[in-house]
Design an enzyme around this catalytic site. Structure first.
Site, PDB file in Angstrom:
ATOM      1  N   ASN A 176     -45.453  55.887  -3.161  1.00 46.36           N
ATOM      2  CA  ASN A 176     -46.619  55.020  -2.986  1.00 46.36           C
ATOM      3  C   ASN A 176     -47.197  54.671  -4.346  1.00 46.36           C
ATOM      4  O   ASN A 176     -46.686  55.119  -5.384  1.00 46.36           O
ATOM      5  CB  ASN A 176     -47.662  55.696  -2.081  1.00 46.36           C
ATOM      6  N   ASP A 210     -46.973  61.262   4.673  1.00 43.41           N
ATOM      7  CA  ASP A 210     -47.107  61.980   5.942  1.00 43.41           C
ATOM      8  C   ASP A 210     -45.740  62.287   6.546  1.00 43.41           C
ATOM      9  O   ASP A 210     -45.601  63.216   7.335  1.00 43.41           O
ATOM     10  CB  ASP A 210     -47.933  61.134   6.923  1.00 43.41           C
ATOM     11  N   LYS A 241     -25.016  58.820  -2.458  1.00 41.62           N
ATOM     12  CA  LYS A 241     -25.659  57.510  -2.555  1.00 41.62           C
ATOM     13  C   LYS A 241     -25.155  56.592  -1.425  1.00 41.62           C
ATOM     14  O   LYS A 241     -23.941  56.477  -1.225  1.00 41.62           O
ATOM     15  CB  LYS A 241     -25.331  56.892  -3.916  1.00 41.62           C
ATOM     16  N   PRO A 247     -45.797  68.754   6.049  1.00 44.81           N
ATOM     17  CA  PRO A 247     -46.973  69.599   6.246  1.00 44.81           C
ATOM     18  C   PRO A 247     -48.205  68.926   5.653  1.00 44.81           C
ATOM     19  O   PRO A 247     -48.108  68.216   4.645  1.00 44.81           O
ATOM     20  CB  PRO A 247     -46.618  70.874   5.474  1.00 44.81           C
ATOM     21  N   ASP A 248     -49.365  69.111   6.271  1.00 44.90           N
ATOM     22  CA  ASP A 248     -50.623  68.635   5.695  1.00 44.90           C
ATOM     23  C   ASP A 248     -51.134  69.751   4.781  1.00 44.90           C
ATOM     24  O   ASP A 248     -51.567  70.810   5.249  1.00 44.90           O
ATOM     25  CB  ASP A 248     -51.625  68.323   6.814  1.00 44.90           C
ATOM     26  N   ILE A 249     -51.035  69.518   3.476  1.00 45.40           N
ATOM     27  CA  ILE A 249     -51.335  70.582   2.498  1.00 45.40           C
ATOM     28  C   ILE A 249     -52.805  70.992   2.612  1.00 45.40           C
ATOM     29  O   ILE A 249     -53.146  72.171   2.680  1.00 45.40           O
ATOM     30  CB  ILE A 249     -51.026  70.096   1.062  1.00 45.40           C
ATOM     31  N   PHE A 270     -59.737  63.941  -0.022  1.00 50.14           N
ATOM     32  CA  PHE A 270     -59.967  62.527  -0.307  1.00 50.14           C
ATOM     33  C   PHE A 270     -59.562  61.686   0.899  1.00 50.14           C
ATOM     34  O   PHE A 270     -58.692  62.075   1.674  1.00 50.14           O
ATOM     35  CB  PHE A 270     -59.152  62.079  -1.533  1.00 50.14           C
ATOM     36  N   LYS A 291     -62.963  62.484   9.411  1.00 48.05           N
ATOM     37  CA  LYS A 291     -61.856  63.149   8.714  1.00 48.05           C
ATOM     38  C   LYS A 291     -62.302  64.490   8.144  1.00 48.05           C
ATOM     39  O   LYS A 291     -61.567  65.482   8.191  1.00 48.05           O
ATOM     40  CB  LYS A 291     -61.320  62.253   7.598  1.00 48.05           C
ATOM     41  N   LYS A 335     -60.378  67.803   9.263  1.00 49.80           N
ATOM     42  CA  LYS A 335     -59.680  68.635   8.277  1.00 49.80           C
ATOM     43  C   LYS A 335     -60.406  69.962   8.069  1.00 49.80           C
ATOM     44  O   LYS A 335     -59.925  70.821   7.330  1.00 49.80           O
ATOM     45  CB  LYS A 335     -59.549  67.896   6.944  1.00 49.80           C
TER      46      LYS A 335
HETATM   47  O1  C5P Z   1     -55.050  62.488   6.614  1.00 50.05           O
HETATM   48  P1  C5P Z   1     -55.069  61.779   5.311  1.00 50.05           P
HETATM   49  O2  C5P Z   1     -53.712  61.647   4.673  1.00 50.05           O
HETATM   50  O3  C5P Z   1     -55.809  60.487   5.316  1.00 50.05           O
HETATM   51  O4  C5P Z   1     -55.937  62.763   4.376  1.00 50.05           O
HETATM   52  C1  C5P Z   1     -56.058  62.575   3.009  1.00 50.05           C
HETATM   53  C2  C5P Z   1     -56.384  63.891   2.351  1.00 50.05           C
HETATM   54  O5  C5P Z   1     -55.495  64.918   2.782  1.00 50.05           O
HETATM   55  C3  C5P Z   1     -56.207  63.848   0.859  1.00 50.05           C
HETATM   56  O6  C5P Z   1     -57.107  64.773   0.291  1.00 50.05           O
HETATM   57  C4  C5P Z   1     -54.760  64.272   0.678  1.00 50.05           C
HETATM   58  O7  C5P Z   1     -54.512  64.785  -0.607  1.00 50.05           O
HETATM   59  C5  C5P Z   1     -54.628  65.314   1.748  1.00 50.05           C
HETATM   60  N1  C5P Z   1     -53.273  65.416   2.336  1.00 50.05           N
HETATM   61  C6  C5P Z   1     -52.523  66.563   2.144  1.00 50.05           C
HETATM   62  N2  C5P Z   1     -51.276  66.681   2.729  1.00 50.05           N
HETATM   63  C7  C5P Z   1     -50.788  65.694   3.483  1.00 50.05           C
HETATM   64  C8  C5P Z   1     -51.533  64.518   3.694  1.00 50.05           C
HETATM   65  C9  C5P Z   1     -52.778  64.407   3.100  1.00 50.05           C
HETATM   66  O8  C5P Z   1     -52.988  67.478   1.431  1.00 50.05           O
HETATM   67  N3  C5P Z   1     -49.579  65.827   4.019  1.00 50.05           N
END
Ligand code: C5P
Length: 402
Positions: free
Chosen positions: A211, A280, A290, A312-314, A330, A344, A348
């Site tokens: 991105n 995501d 390749k 995973p959502d860190i 953020f 959000k 979160k």
């Molecule tokens: O859910 P969304 O992607 O909009 O949330 C954004 C926030 O979550 C940011 O702080 C981003 O760094 C964090 N994030 C994360 N891991 C992910 C997706 C988003 O830590 N897989």
């Protein structure tokens, strides 16, 4: 303009590193500082007062008996409206003078006569044997005990041909230290972990999905946290940015690598700030080789079909831990930020969420933020990212448990 409105007395003492201070003088000026140069007689052997006057835009003082100041007291007057004194390069001899309070020329007298409130920063520059000499060790320890801040020195190749400790820091590093010296140490003793930049999810060994995140906001926050006195670890996706001075940077390419690096460094952290633009989804059927065209042409050839798996959502992972640090997230929503931001934050399960106003922030030097916490929201009006980063660090520091 990190030093806008600051007045710095820049003292040069004898050493070949004087040539680097010509560049430092320019850099201080570009950062908004006004620079009053004072040189010892030895310094004038290495670089001329004329050069330093041209670069600083102000007459240079070299002589204790200089009559240009009305009351003839340069050693008093030059420091009274200053915000800091910086000695660069600072010779072995001058360190010895500072340690003993000697006053036998303008610069040493000016240092002894400085107001107690005025920070004194010194950048040693000398041969490795001179730096290691027991007398120098004693004097350096005395400077630290007297509250004088030592900038470096560094280790490496020296002008004399020898190698070791005693090289003066580079001008850019000195500038960074000087800027940091003006920042309040509101995160002293705290440890801050951040993610920043984009992630890159491979499709094959040479292609991937990424991105437009430049990492600028995350790096600015890491720098601001460091300047506020924190120990900072930055887990970063691939960017073109240099790691801020004094920040430990750990490279991570994919979301999974970023997740693993965060968890590996989480222990003992007081604050976690998730700034990275994390993918995501990752490509579940990424090719080990390749991908090649099959040779057929035309619209019917739609190319490989990618399958995706969720990353995973860190932030959510860290926020769910029982002994979690203070978590900051953020959000880059393109509409309804006020509503989505608070949603959000709750989803979160974090105490503070930072909303980017508009989604055109990627790669820009400025930004506009809204902070969401349990009490409502606060606007941080449009500003450059470094200024916003400092405001955000102040907002975080004020919310941390004491
Ligand atoms: O859910 P969304 O992607 O909009 O949330 C954004 C926030 O979550 C940011 O702080 C981003 O760094 C964090 N994030 C994360 N891991 C992910 C997706 C988003 O830590 N897989």
């Amino acid at each position: 303009m990190d030093l806008a409105g600051k007045k710095i007395v820049l003292g040069l003492t004898g050493g070949i590193a004087c040539y680097k201070v010509a560049e430092l003088t320019r850099a201080l000026g570009k950062a908004g500082a006004s620079v009053q140069v004072v040189m010892t007689q030895a310094a004038t052997q290495f670089i001329t007062p004329l050069t330093m006057q041209a670069l600083s835009g102000q007459p240079v003082f070299t002589d204790q008996w200089d009559a240009r100041i009305a009351n003839n007291m340069a050693h008093i007057d030059l420091s009274r409206d200053a915000d800091a004194i910086v000695i660069a390069p600072c010779s072995t001899d001058f360190i010895s003078k500072l340690a003993h309070g000697a006053c036998d020329d303008l610069l040493s007298t000016l240092c002894v006569a400085r107001p107690a409130r005025l920070p004194l920063l010194v950048a040693p520059a000398m041969n490795v044997e001179m730096w290691q000499n027991p007398a120098t060790r004693r004097n350096v320890a005395q400077l630290a005990a007297d509250g004088i801040e030592l900038l470096g020195p560094d280790t490496g190749e020296q002008a004399c041909g020898e190698n070791g400790m005693g090289r003066m820091l580079e001008p850019a590093q000195l500038l960074e230290h000087i800027i940091a010296a003006f920042q309040p140490k509101i995160l002293a003793g705290k440890r801050v972990l951040l993610t920043a930049g984009p992630t890159f999810e491979p499709i094959d060994p040479v292609r991937g999905i990424t991105n437009l995140s430049s990492g600028k906001m995350g790096y600015a926050i890491a720098r601001a946290a460091r300047q506020a006195g924190a120990e900072v670890t930055l887990v970063s996706g691939t960017t073109t940015l240099d790691a801020p001075l004094g920040v430990q940077r750990i490279a991570a390419q994919t979301a999974q690598q970023m997740h693993d690096a965060v968890l590996a460094h989480l222990s003992g952290q007081d604050v976690f700030i998730a700034v990275a633009a994390v993918a995501d989804w990752r490509v579940a059927n990424a090719s080990a080789q390749k991908l090649k065209k099959d040779g057929s042409e035309g619209e019917k050839n739609t190319g490989p079909v990618l399958e995706f798996a969720q990353n995973p959502d860190i932030l959510a992972t860290v926020a769910a831990l029982p002994k979690r640090p203070y978590c900051v997230g953020f959000a880059a929503e393109s509409e309804n930020l006020l509503q989505y931001g608070e949603q959000k934050r709750l989803r979160k399960n974090i105490p503070l969420l930072v909303g980017n106003i508009g989604h055109h922030t990627f790669g820009q030097d400025d930004n506009e933020l809204i902070l969401f916490d349990a009490h409502g929201h606060t606007l941080l009006p449009r500003n450059d990212k470094q200024a916003l980063a400092r405001q955000l660090i102040a907002a975080i520091a004020s919310r941390l448990p004491h």
